[in-house]
Write a protein that holds these residues in place. Structure first.
Motif, PDB file in Angstrom:
ATOM      1  N   ASP A 187     -42.400  23.668   7.941  1.00 48.80           N
ATOM      2  CA  ASP A 187     -41.457  23.127   6.974  1.00 48.80           C
ATOM      3  C   ASP A 187     -41.855  21.678   6.681  1.00 48.80           C
ATOM      4  OD1 ASP A 187     -39.358  22.150   5.477  1.00 48.80           O
ATOM      5  OD2 ASP A 187     -37.789  23.039   6.726  1.00 48.80           O
ATOM      6  N   ASP A 188     -42.489  21.460   5.525  1.00 46.52           N
ATOM      7  CA  ASP A 188     -42.982  20.130   5.155  1.00 46.52           C
ATOM      8  C   ASP A 188     -41.873  19.121   4.916  1.00 46.52           C
ATOM      9  OD1 ASP A 188     -45.528  21.143   5.298  1.00 46.52           O
ATOM     10  OD2 ASP A 188     -45.696  21.526   3.147  1.00 46.52           O
ATOM     11  N   LYS A 194     -38.853  12.287  15.521  1.00 45.44           N
ATOM     12  CA  LYS A 194     -38.060  12.874  16.605  1.00 45.44           C
ATOM     13  C   LYS A 194     -37.707  14.321  16.301  1.00 45.44           C
ATOM     14  CE  LYS A 194     -36.027   8.592  18.395  1.00 45.44           C
ATOM     15  NZ  LYS A 194     -34.767   7.862  18.692  1.00 45.44           N
ATOM     16  N   GLU A 195     -37.385  14.579  15.038  1.00 43.54           N
ATOM     17  CA  GLU A 195     -37.038  15.942  14.638  1.00 43.54           C
ATOM     18  C   GLU A 195     -38.262  16.853  14.727  1.00 43.54           C
ATOM     19  OE1 GLU A 195     -34.031  18.688  13.461  1.00 43.54           O
ATOM     20  OE2 GLU A 195     -34.001  16.651  14.282  1.00 43.54           O
ATOM     21  N   GLY A 201     -42.564  20.618  18.743  1.00 43.70           N
ATOM     22  CA  GLY A 201     -43.112  20.319  20.055  1.00 43.70           C
ATOM     23  C   GLY A 201     -43.854  19.012  20.155  1.00 43.70           C
ATOM     24  N   GLN A 202     -44.193  18.420  18.995  1.00 40.89           N
ATOM     25  CA  GLN A 202     -44.907  17.144  18.985  1.00 40.89           C
ATOM     26  C   GLN A 202     -44.708  16.507  17.607  1.00 40.89           C
ATOM     27  OE1 GLN A 202     -48.556  17.181  21.255  1.00 40.89           O
ATOM     28  NE2 GLN A 202     -49.559  15.831  19.766  1.00 40.89           N
ATOM     29  N   TYR A 203     -44.656  15.176  17.573  1.00 35.49           N
ATOM     30  CA  TYR A 203     -44.296  14.491  16.331  1.00 35.49           C
ATOM     31  C   TYR A 203     -45.321  14.664  15.220  1.00 35.49           C
ATOM     32  CZ  TYR A 203     -47.627  10.811  17.666  1.00 35.49           C
ATOM     33  OH  TYR A 203     -48.761  10.127  18.008  1.00 35.49           O
ATOM     34  N   ASP A 204     -46.592  14.971  15.581  1.00 33.15           N
ATOM     35  CA  ASP A 204     -47.625  15.115  14.564  1.00 33.15           C
ATOM     36  C   ASP A 204     -48.064  16.561  14.355  1.00 33.15           C
ATOM     37  OD1 ASP A 204     -48.768  15.242  17.048  1.00 33.15           O
ATOM     38  OD2 ASP A 204     -50.432  13.873  16.601  1.00 33.15           O
ATOM     39  N   HIS A 205     -47.263  17.519  14.799  1.00 34.40           N
ATOM     40  CA  HIS A 205     -47.523  18.925  14.511  1.00 34.40           C
ATOM     41  C   HIS A 205     -46.882  19.304  13.180  1.00 34.40           C
ATOM     42  CE1 HIS A 205     -48.233  20.260  18.974  1.00 34.40           C
ATOM     43  NE2 HIS A 205     -49.054  19.315  18.558  1.00 34.40           N
ATOM     44  N   VAL A 206     -47.509  20.242  12.473  1.00 35.69           N
ATOM     45  CA  VAL A 206     -46.964  20.667  11.180  1.00 35.69           C
ATOM     46  C   VAL A 206     -46.450  22.104  11.202  1.00 35.69           C
ATOM     47  CG1 VAL A 206     -48.422  19.062   9.904  1.00 35.69           C
ATOM     48  CG2 VAL A 206     -49.234  21.390  10.301  1.00 35.69           C
ATOM     49  N   ARG A 207     -46.606  22.787  12.338  1.00 40.23           N
ATOM     50  CA  ARG A 207     -46.109  24.168  12.439  1.00 40.23           C
ATOM     51  C   ARG A 207     -46.012  24.579  13.903  1.00 40.23           C
ATOM     52  NH1 ARG A 207     -51.204  24.260  10.712  1.00 40.23           N
ATOM     53  NH2 ARG A 207     -50.543  24.384   8.551  1.00 40.23           N
ATOM     54  N   ILE A 208     -45.270  25.664  14.125  1.00 42.09           N
ATOM     55  CA  ILE A 208     -45.269  26.328  15.427  1.00 42.09           C
ATOM     56  C   ILE A 208     -45.733  27.762  15.177  1.00 42.09           C
ATOM     57  CG2 ILE A 208     -42.770  26.781  15.218  1.00 42.09           C
ATOM     58  CD1 ILE A 208     -44.733  26.394  18.515  1.00 42.09           C
ATOM     59  N   TYR A 209     -46.846  28.136  15.788  1.00 41.10           N
ATOM     60  CA  TYR A 209     -47.430  29.451  15.527  1.00 41.10           C
ATOM     61  C   TYR A 209     -46.667  30.560  16.230  1.00 41.10           C
ATOM     62  CZ  TYR A 209     -51.602  27.365  13.421  1.00 41.10           C
ATOM     63  OH  TYR A 209     -52.468  26.690  12.601  1.00 41.10           O
TER      64      TYR A 209
END
Length: 254
Positions: A187-188, A194-195, A201-209
């Motif tokens: 979700d871009d 923090k969200e 799971g991490q502030y610089d991740h863009v997805r959860i597989y």
């Protein structure tokens, strides 16, 4: 201690964090020396391991000597016990090289070993994974672990990985994965750090597989083996090495 680690991980830029870790890890290794848990990468044992996590902190997971996490120790055991990685001549490309592997892989005389990353201060080649400066069919082995979740266009990145892997070669492309989730979530519109840490799971991740990660790799052209190596290990070894039981190693072939 958990709060301190959480603050450091989310506040200190990663290149600086990598350099700082080389200074503090020997101190923690000395303080935590014991015989309850063992890091199979260097064989050192400790009374406990360190906590780690950008969002929720996981207890007893970070080795104070090699700075390995569960996934690193699992991969090391798999490569050592199930492959010829440490003996056969191979040309290897390693993305975002993990500190626990870097020096050890570089000293292996059987490997022609290259590391690459866009930002890491310890990588040999600065490169964008979506536009790699390497020729087609160049590498026997590619490690790209916990990288794709940072890449907005992961399809393009996977295509580049496929392009530079030799026919008959293999890769290990570990990612943070929720095996209870069928479909990958991204979700871009979520931009707050923090969200993002809470959700991804991490502030610089863009997805959860989700489980569909394996089929996405297959769609690119890879043959994929979903390796649950912990299923082959003794329960006492899983505890001893502080592994995540049931964690899947995505082993891909071209």
């Amino acid at each position: 201690m958990k709060r301190i680690f959480n603050f450091i991980l989310n506040s200190v830029p990663r290149p600086l964090l990598i350099r700082f870790s080389y200074i503090v890890s020997p101190i923690f290794a000395l303080i935590l020396k014991g015989d309850k848990f063992t890091d199979p990468i260097d064989g050192k044992s400790f009374k406990s391991l360190l906590s780690y996590g950008y969002g929720k902190q996981r207890s007893n997971v970070l080795s104070p000597s090699t700075l390995s996490l569960e996934r690193h120790r699992l991969l090391w055991l798999y490569l050592k016990n199930e492959t010829d990685f440490f003996s056969a001549e191979k040309k290897v490309l390693h993305f975002a090289p993990e500190q626990c592997f870097l020096k050890r892989f570089r000293t292996l005389k059987n490997l022609d070993y290259t590391t690459t990353d866009l930002l890491s201060p310890i990588a040999d080649v600065k490169a964008d994974i979506c536009n790699l400066p390497f020729k087609d069919d160049s590498y026997d082995v590619i490690f790209c672990n916990h990288v794709l979740e940072h890449i907005p266009d992961d399809t393009k990145a996977m295509q580049e990985l496929y392009r530079v892997l030799k026919p008959g070669g293999y890769g290990v492309f570990q990612v943070p994965q929720d095996l209870e989730r069928e479909i990958t979530f991204e979700d871009d519109s979520i931009t707050d750090k923090k969200e993002r840490a809470k959700i991804f799971g991490q502030y610089d991740h863009v997805r959860i597989y989700g489980k569909d990660y394996f089929n996405k790799l297959r769609h690119i052209g890879f043959k994929v083996n979903e390796v649950d190596y912990t299923a082959k290990l003794l329960k006492e070894d899983i505890i001893k090495y502080c592994l995540a039981e049931g964690e899947i190693i995505p082993l891909v072939y071209k």
